[in-house]
Design an enzyme around this catalytic site. Structure first.
Site, short mmCIF file in Angstrom:
data_model
loop_
_atom_site.label_atom_id
_atom_site.label_comp_id
_atom_site.label_asym_id
_atom_site.label_seq_id
_atom_site.Cartn_x
_atom_site.Cartn_y
_atom_site.Cartn_z
N GLY A 43 4.20 1.11 8.19
CA GLY A 43 4.04 1.02 9.62
C GLY A 43 5.02 0.04 10.23
N ALA A 90 0.83 -1.20 0.00
CA ALA A 90 0.00 0.00 0.00
C ALA A 90 0.87 1.25 0.00
CB ALA A 90 -0.92 0.00 1.22
N PRO A 91 0.45 2.29 -0.72
CA PRO A 91 1.22 3.54 -0.74
C PRO A 91 1.23 4.20 0.63
CG PRO A 91 -0.90 3.84 -1.82
CD PRO A 91 -0.77 2.38 -1.55
N GLY A 92 2.25 5.02 0.88
CA GLY A 92 2.34 5.73 2.15
C GLY A 92 3.53 5.24 2.96
N ILE A 93 3.67 5.82 4.14
CA ILE A 93 4.76 5.47 5.04
C ILE A 93 4.48 4.10 5.66
CG2 ILE A 93 6.03 6.14 7.12
CD1 ILE A 93 5.18 9.04 6.53
N LYS A 121 -4.16 -6.13 6.08
CA LYS A 121 -3.14 -5.80 7.06
C LYS A 121 -2.69 -7.05 7.80
CE LYS A 121 -4.05 -1.83 9.22
NZ LYS A 121 -4.78 -0.78 9.98
N ASP A 163 -13.93 0.41 11.31
CA ASP A 163 -14.23 -0.97 11.66
C ASP A 163 -13.33 -1.88 10.85
OD1 ASP A 163 -15.49 -3.10 12.87
OD2 ASP A 163 -17.22 -3.11 11.51
#
Length: 610
Positions: free
Chosen positions: A359, A354-357, A375, A410
């Site tokens: 985790g 997934a794009p982004g920083i 996830k 949710d």
């Protein structure tokens, strides 16, 4: 109790390799070819036991749901909140009871394939004329996968696709009632509508509410002012309860046009009720059913008929969304799984990181063409994270049972989820194998993930801020601060307030979705940073003051949460108080009172004057 009683995908044929879809998608061609009287009787008894267990579950589920009306009458919001939380656990409790009963009564340790086929065939026959066949099928699946080892999973043994149509199921009473303003007049029609609502408490001023409805009726006309000859107003018989409100769900049929509307009914201090607004804008109607809100308490004898009505006014919501929103979250997962199978069959893109920083706790991936993210908890978090994997799991479950106040996403929790190997981007596959090896295995042509979370995909707030102009940045900062305030007032401190842990919906609402560092807000100590006593202390790289485990210094938020000066300026202008410890202590006091928040899932500006 297992992670979940519904698997994302059946993983293995008997005696074969892992599968994602069978040729017949789990629809058996019929009963076993050779008739065995003893097997027939045993299968019938097993099927009957499962169905009786489901019927008991549904009865208890409805009892909890029906209690919402009395809580509303009494204004007992604490009991209402607890009841809503308790209801979420009912399904797993009943499945566990059913599995225990089946193991005690029948020898099911190593069942033969013919018996399993016969049980399913007998169960299917028992669902004829059942009012909740889709829920009963899902309950059967849950019992089956809880009874046997993975080696016995077989698409032909469970209901991968629904086997009983719910399209024309009707209970003792029709799901909705109709009113005809063009025949009976607007005043009489709305008067009858209000008279048909029995919430157990009197109206504050029914005449005033009637005037509001009549005044609003002009919005039911189309752009040219046309009102069809057979104009109808249809209202669900089921009343929806959540937080401190009751909701009447309706639609206006103006020829071929369908106009949704929702009537929120609130209580005044005397316990009388009043219509607060007519929620009719599509964005507002959709937000009432947001995935970030607590499940409704909506008693329905035939859930499928209620979902069918809701889909007519919420075309952007799937059956999975709607079953979940009215409390049938396990059925929502089953519907999601079926939708997902359909999407995989009719798409060709690959799962990717997934794009982004990235985790430190969760490895997140998505399928670009599908509006969800997947996830997986990493095997190791690094020294910066002090939580354990078990704590992460428990915190996610904790949030599911909380009032999410429209600000916390949710999630669906799955176990032993199988994906086609050839749909994985090599970079993602390599990261899964290196970062989550304890949960990921390759079985022939499938990637099997033993523990997985799935939730609605949002645009990470930090990425969103880089994509929009200053006006939308300001609105996003305002929403971010509002989310922090509302989450805190509900009794939760998010812990990790970084922008990457918040997402923006397509309606511009900011939602929190990273729960690995949440703590009850009453366990936090919000402190001001002590003044430095010497220049050396002020210039030191380490704090000159002691810091306990749950000490929080809001003055540091601006520095550590936003390195962009423009964003920092906007946040300070919109929510500067959140950089002060006193503001958080005030929010802490609100939560400590234990009172349910006034949560409005629609814009306050549309509320009627009183």
């Amino acid at each position: 109790m297992s992670l979940d009683s519904w698997k994302l995908a059946p993983v293995r044929h008997l005696g074969g390799g892992p599968v994602f879809l069978s040729d017949n998608d789990g629809v058996s061609s019929g009963a076993p070819s050779s008739f065995d009287p003893e097997r027939f009787q045993t299968a019938r008894e097993i099927a009957h036991a499962v169905l009786m267990a489901f019927n008991r579950h549904f009865r208890i589920f409805r009892e909890h749901t029906q209690a919402a009306r009395q809580h509303y009458i009494d204004g007992d919001w604490s009991a209402a909140t607890q009841n809503t939380s308790d209801r979420i656990s009912l399904y797993d409790i009943r499945v566990k009871e059913a599995i225990t009963d089946l193991r005690e009564r029948f020898d099911l340790e190593a069942p033969d394939q013919a018996l399993l086929q016969e049980v399913k065939f007998q169960y299917l026959g028992m669902l004829y004329d059942h009012l909740q066949p889709e829920l009963a099928e899902t309950f059967y699946n849950s019992c089956f996968v809880g009874l046997f080892e993975r080696a016995f999973y077989n698409n032909a043994n469970i209901f991968v696709r629904p086997s009983v149509s719910t399209e024309r199921i009707e209970g003792e009473h029709p799901p909705f009632r109709s009113f005809y303003p063009t025949q009976d007049g607007w005043r009489l029609s709305f008067s009858r509508l209000l008279d048909s609502i029995d919430l157990g408490v009197p109206f504050e001023d029914k005449r005033r509410d009637l005037k509001h409805l009549i005044s609003f009726a002009k919005n039911f006309k189309n752009a040219s002012g046309y009102v069809a000859r057979h104009f109808q107003i249809q209202v669900l018989n089921t009343v929806f309860y959540r937080n401190k409100a009751a909701y009447i769900i309706g639609r206006a049929l103006n020829g071929v046009e369908v106009q949704p509307f929702i009537l929120p009914l609130l209580r005044n201090r005397k316990g009388e009720i009043f219509i607060d607004a007519v929620v009719s804008e599509q964005n507002d109607v959709t937000n009432v059913f947001s995935f970030a809100r607590t499940y409704f308490m909506a008693d329905c004898e035939v859930p499928s008929s209620v979902v069918r009505f809701l889909r007519s006014i919420l075309p952007g919501k799937s059956s999975a969304d709607l079953y979940t929103s009215i409390g049938f979250h396990k059925q929502g997962k089953a519907e999601f799984y079926r939708d997902f199978l359909d999407h995989l069959r009719n798409s060709s893109d690959r799962f990717q990181i997934a794009p982004g920083i990235k985790g430190m706790v969760m490895l997140v991936f998505n399928l670009p063409s599908y509006p969800y993210v997947f996830k997986v908890i990493r095997d190791n978090f690094g020294s910066a994270k002090k939580v354990t994997e078990r704590e992460v799991i428990e915190k996610n479950r904790f949030i599911k049972r909380r009032d999410r106040v429209g600000r916390m996403a949710d999630t669906w929790e799955f176990s032993h989820a199988a994906f086609p190997l050839d749909r994985f981007d090599p970079e993602l596959l390599e990261e899964l194998k290196s970062e989550a090896a304890n949960k990921v295995t390759i079985e022939n042509d499938r990637v099997v993930i033993s523990h997985l979370y799935i939730e609605r995909r949002l645009n990470p707030l930090n990425l969103y801020l880089e994509q929009v102009d200053e006006e939308k940045q300001r609105l996003a900062m305002r929403e971010y601060g509002n989310a922090l305030r509302e989450i805190a007032a509900s009794g939760i401190f998010p812990g990790d307030l970084l922008l990457k842990n918040f997402g923006v919906t397509r309606h511009g609402r900011v939602i929190f979705y990273d729960y690995d560092e949440i703590v009850p807000i009453n366990e936090c100590r919000f402190r001001e940073i002590p003044e430095a006593m010497t220049p050396e202390q002020e210039m030191a790289s380490e704090p000159w003051y002691s810091i306990a485990e749950n000490d929080v210094f809001p003055e540091e938020f601006m520095t550590f949460l936003m390195n962009n000066q423009a964003w920092r300026k906007l946040f300070r202008e919109e929510h500067g108080g959140l950089a002060e410890a006193s503001t958080w202590r005030d929010l802490q006091e609100i939560a400590a009172l234990g009172k349910s928040l006034d949560v409005y899932p629609y814009r306050r500006l549309i509320s009627f004057p009183r």
